[in-house]
Design a protein around this motif. Sequence first.
Motif, short mmCIF file in Angstrom:
data_model
loop_
_atom_site.label_atom_id
_atom_site.label_comp_id
_atom_site.label_asym_id
_atom_site.label_seq_id
_atom_site.Cartn_x
_atom_site.Cartn_y
_atom_site.Cartn_z
N SER A 104 -12.92 -1.19 -0.88
CA SER A 104 -12.31 -2.35 -1.54
C SER A 104 -10.98 -2.74 -0.93
O SER A 104 -10.38 -3.74 -1.31
CB SER A 104 -12.11 -2.06 -3.03
OG SER A 104 -11.22 -0.97 -3.20
N TYR B 51 0.79 -1.23 0.00
CA TYR B 51 0.00 0.00 0.00
C TYR B 51 0.83 1.29 0.00
O TYR B 51 0.32 2.34 -0.38
CB TYR B 51 -0.93 0.02 1.22
CG TYR B 51 -1.86 -1.16 1.27
CD1 TYR B 51 -2.88 -1.30 0.34
CD2 TYR B 51 -1.69 -2.14 2.23
CE1 TYR B 51 -3.73 -2.39 0.38
CE2 TYR B 51 -2.54 -3.24 2.28
CZ TYR B 51 -3.56 -3.36 1.35
OH TYR B 51 -4.39 -4.44 1.39
N GLU C 293 -8.20 -1.37 -1.33
CA GLU C 293 -7.11 -1.24 -2.30
C GLU C 293 -6.22 -0.04 -2.00
O GLU C 293 -5.06 -0.01 -2.40
CB GLU C 293 -7.69 -1.12 -3.71
CG GLU C 293 -8.40 -2.38 -4.18
CD GLU C 293 -8.97 -2.23 -5.58
OE1 GLU C 293 -8.89 -1.11 -6.12
OE2 GLU C 293 -9.48 -3.23 -6.11
N THR C 294 -6.78 0.94 -1.31
CA THR C 294 -6.01 2.13 -0.92
C THR C 294 -6.01 2.25 0.59
O THR C 294 -7.07 2.19 1.23
CB THR C 294 -6.63 3.40 -1.53
OG1 THR C 294 -6.69 3.26 -2.95
CG2 THR C 294 -5.79 4.63 -1.18
#
Length: 257
Positions: free
Chosen positions: A172, A134, A174-175
């Motif tokens: 999600s 990340y 994702e970040t």
Amino acid sequence: MVVATVGLRGLSLCTLSLPILRSAKIKPPIHSFPTSRSLKPLFSPYNSTILRGFPSFCASPDVNVEATATAPPATEAENSQSADDIKNAANLLDIRVGRIIKAWRHEEADSLYVEEVDVGEPESRIICSGLVKYMPLDLLQHAKVIVLANLKPRNMRGVKSCGMLMAASDASHETVELLMPPDGTIPGERIWFGTEDDKDSQPEPATPNQVQKKKIWESVQPHLKTDASCTAMLGDYLMQTSAGVVVCKSLKNANIS
């Protein structure tokens, strides 16, 4: 008193006393129990005239059948923790300002960084974080962070991790962005939720054993989010330091863990 046990079609077994049978004008044979044939007209599921006025013979005598049947459903507030309960639990967490002294890749786990973190104690803490996918390593060096400090230590692939860096993530996952204290805070300062009055009434933090046993973090974490301005919140309460609120860089309405 003679008692007859009667099986109802489609119903549970119940008990009836003879006075009830007499009120229904059914005469049982002398010195014997009523037969199922003699009682069939009384308890036929189609005999609604007789059954309508009968109490529930299968209910506990302590149960108010009418009240139970007409009681309103439990409210949402009664089925979940109240805002005060959640805030009281959050006040038992030892959330502090920290500063990463140095960070490096875990030698045995590709997804983990290892950080040496100053949290205002005589010795710095070692914390492992699954942040490799990340953010780059150089973003962690000397960064001001928010640390959950009263978790039980965990062995993470041979490294004892004593705490957790708190971060926001999108739906999600994702970040991910680290929570950041404002300028002017010092390592070891304890975070609180709400106003200055809430700070003054903040109790001592729970021990790591209590946090684990009572699942304090698990009860609080679902209520931690960022708002539309990226400010960290516990429900409607701001996550505060002496120098201002805790934020993340850009994630709005994001989960915090």
